[in-house]
Design a protein around this motif. Structure first.
Motif, PDB file in Angstrom:
ATOM      1  N   ALA A   1       5.562   3.678 -13.766  1.00 50.87           N
ATOM      2  CA  ALA A   1       4.763   3.018 -12.726  1.00 50.87           C
ATOM      3  C   ALA A   1       3.303   3.276 -13.090  1.00 50.87           C
ATOM      4  O   ALA A   1       3.007   4.116 -13.944  1.00 50.87           O
ATOM      5  CB  ALA A   1       5.079   3.624 -11.371  1.00 50.87           C
TER       6      ALA A   1
ATOM      7  N   ARG B   1      -0.282   4.458 -11.431  1.00 52.52           N
ATOM      8  CA  ARG B   1      -0.937   5.012 -10.234  1.00 52.52           C
ATOM      9  C   ARG B   1      -2.442   4.967 -10.400  1.00 52.52           C
ATOM     10  O   ARG B   1      -2.971   5.056 -11.505  1.00 52.52           O
ATOM     11  CB  ARG B   1      -0.529   6.482 -10.030  1.00 52.52           C
TER      12      ARG B   1
ATOM     13  N   ARG C   1       1.208  -0.341  -9.470  1.00 59.17           N
ATOM     14  CA  ARG C   1       2.222  -1.223 -10.076  1.00 59.17           C
ATOM     15  C   ARG C   1       3.512  -0.433 -10.196  1.00 59.17           C
ATOM     16  O   ARG C   1       3.528   0.654 -10.751  1.00 59.17           O
ATOM     17  CB  ARG C   1       1.788  -1.719 -11.459  1.00 59.17           C
ATOM     18  N   ARG C   2       4.574  -0.996  -9.626  1.00 61.86           N
ATOM     19  CA  ARG C   2       5.847  -0.275  -9.623  1.00 61.86           C
ATOM     20  C   ARG C   2       6.452  -0.248 -11.021  1.00 61.86           C
ATOM     21  O   ARG C   2       6.048  -1.031 -11.882  1.00 61.86           O
ATOM     22  CB  ARG C   2       6.796  -0.933  -8.626  1.00 61.86           C
TER      23      ARG C   2
ATOM     24  N   ALA D   1       2.154  -3.314  -6.577  1.00 58.45           N
ATOM     25  CA  ALA D   1       2.502  -2.646  -5.319  1.00 58.45           C
ATOM     26  C   ALA D   1       1.802  -3.331  -4.150  1.00 58.45           C
ATOM     27  O   ALA D   1       0.712  -3.890  -4.297  1.00 58.45           O
ATOM     28  CB  ALA D   1       2.099  -1.180  -5.395  1.00 58.45           C
ATOM     29  N   TYR D   2       2.431  -3.238  -2.996  1.00 54.10           N
ATOM     30  CA  TYR D   2       1.856  -3.807  -1.768  1.00 54.10           C
ATOM     31  C   TYR D   2       0.411  -3.356  -1.563  1.00 54.10           C
ATOM     32  O   TYR D   2      -0.469  -4.166  -1.260  1.00 54.10           O
ATOM     33  CB  TYR D   2       2.746  -3.419  -0.576  1.00 54.10           C
TER      34      TYR D   2
ATOM     35  N   VAL E   1       0.743   4.449  -6.032  1.00 54.49           N
ATOM     36  CA  VAL E   1       1.235   3.485  -7.027  1.00 54.49           C
ATOM     37  C   VAL E   1       0.548   2.129  -6.818  1.00 54.49           C
ATOM     38  O   VAL E   1       0.462   1.646  -5.685  1.00 54.49           O
ATOM     39  CB  VAL E   1       2.771   3.328  -6.887  1.00 54.49           C
TER      40      VAL E   1
ATOM     41  N   ASP F   1       8.429  -8.776  -2.595  1.00 50.71           N
ATOM     42  CA  ASP F   1       9.673  -8.031  -2.413  1.00 50.71           C
ATOM     43  C   ASP F   1      10.807  -8.983  -2.067  1.00 50.71           C
ATOM     44  O   ASP F   1      10.676 -10.170  -2.227  1.00 50.71           O
ATOM     45  CB  ASP F   1       9.496  -7.022  -1.279  1.00 50.71           C
TER      46      ASP F   1
END
Ligand code: GLU
Length: 311
Positions: free
Chosen positions: A153, A155, A183-184, A190-191, A181, A58
């Motif tokens: 995204a 999920r 992968r954004r 994703a975190y 999610v 990020d």
């Protein structure tokens, strides 16, 4: 179960590890530093390796990583190199996401945040959970959405509503697991995905972090299990709050080691105050991280947040 064995040079399972995983978005404040000190105490008191991972997927600030490492070392925290940067591991995350997709474990989601908030939720869907809008889209419906220019995204397609983790301070903790999610829609892992992949690859079996992340642990442990990993043991430690009982932030004034030094507080003074807040030293007593390691007793840790004020 999907078993994805991703072998990397990072893998080192010989001795289990604990870790501190800061986001290099700025200088660490006493709240972050206290959590890092606790993570180090938990790991070293149980003969674990201690690893630092920069969670830099990020927003990052130039030089923040180096400053954070300098401040951690100043406290007396040591770690096994190398410091791992998540931005160096994009190919690994991509291959895990591809592996999950290849076994039907994911779906593309075109929803905006607003659509999710406004969607009628199914009777059993907990508040805030993904309502399932894109879970059953047909190929034609997906193609239509893609043609409209919406990047999806990705999920995870979960088969559990809830998962239970073991936490050394909170006991067994059950929390909801939705189709979260991984992968954004800007392509960034994703975190929740990166943290699970990295903890497993680094041989981390003990996760100590702020209790603001307790509610994320069931999702992460569920994903770990799905990937064939044993979830770590957790210790979600109390946060540091300001006078208004709001999570401490840079806006609260003198909260970094540099700010505090300007007010005449040495690093030793800061460590000692943290120790007092943890019930590990008497007010006014000077202690070092090494002293605390000899005194550390997780069972005696306070369960309440620390209200931080300079006096
Ligand atoms: N990078 C996250 C943070 O700085 C911590 C993630 C974790 O410890 O799992 O808040």
């Amino acid at each position: 179960m999907v078993s994805l064995v991703v072998s990397t040079a990072m893998e080192n399972q010989d001795r289990p590890a604990g870790r501190y995983a800061p986001s290099p978005s700025g200088t660490l404040h006493v709240g972050n530093l206290r959590t890092a000190l606790l993570a180090w105490l938990f790991a070293r008191s149980t003969d674990r390796r201690f690893l630092i991972r920069m969670e830099d997927l990020d927003r990052t600030a130039v030089g923040a990583d180096a400053q954070q490492l300098t401040d951690l070392a100043a406290l007396g925290i040591d770690w096994e190199p190398p410091v791992v940067y998540q931005s160096d591991r994009l190919a690994t995350y991509a291959s895990v996401i591809d592996g999950l997709s290849a076994t039907g474990r994911t779906f593309e989601c075109f929803c905006t945040r607003r659509e999710i908030l406004e969607a009628p939720s199914a009777p059993h869907t907990p508040p805030g959970a993904y309502p399932g809008t894109c879970r059953h889209l047909s190929d034609a419906e997906r193609a239509e959405r893609r043609a409209a220019g919406r990047p999806p995204a990705i999920r995870i397609r979960t088969d559990a509503d809830e998962f239970t983790v073991t936490d050394m301070l909170h006991g067994d903790y059950s929390g909801s697991v939705d189709d979260f999610v991984i992968r954004r829609n800007d392509g960034t892992p994703a975190y929740n995905l990166a943290v699970v992949v990295d903890d497993a690859a680094q041989g981390i079996d003990q996760v100590v972090r702020g209790d603001d992340l307790l509610s994320s642990a069931p999702r992460q442990a569920y994903l770990a299990t799905l990937l064939g990993h044993c979830p770590p043991t957790y210790a979600h430690v109390p946060m540091v709050l300001n006078h208004d009982r709001v999570r401490l932030s840079k806006r609260d004034g003198a909260v970094t080691l540099t700010d505090l030094a300007e007010l005449g507080l040495s690093v030793g003074d800061v460590v000692s105050r943290m120790a007092v807040s943890l019930g590990m030293a008497e007010p006014g007593e000077q202690v070092t991280a090494a002293d605390l390691l000899r005194r550390f007793d997780p069972a005696a840790l306070p369960r309440e947040p620390w209200l931080f004020a300079i006096s």
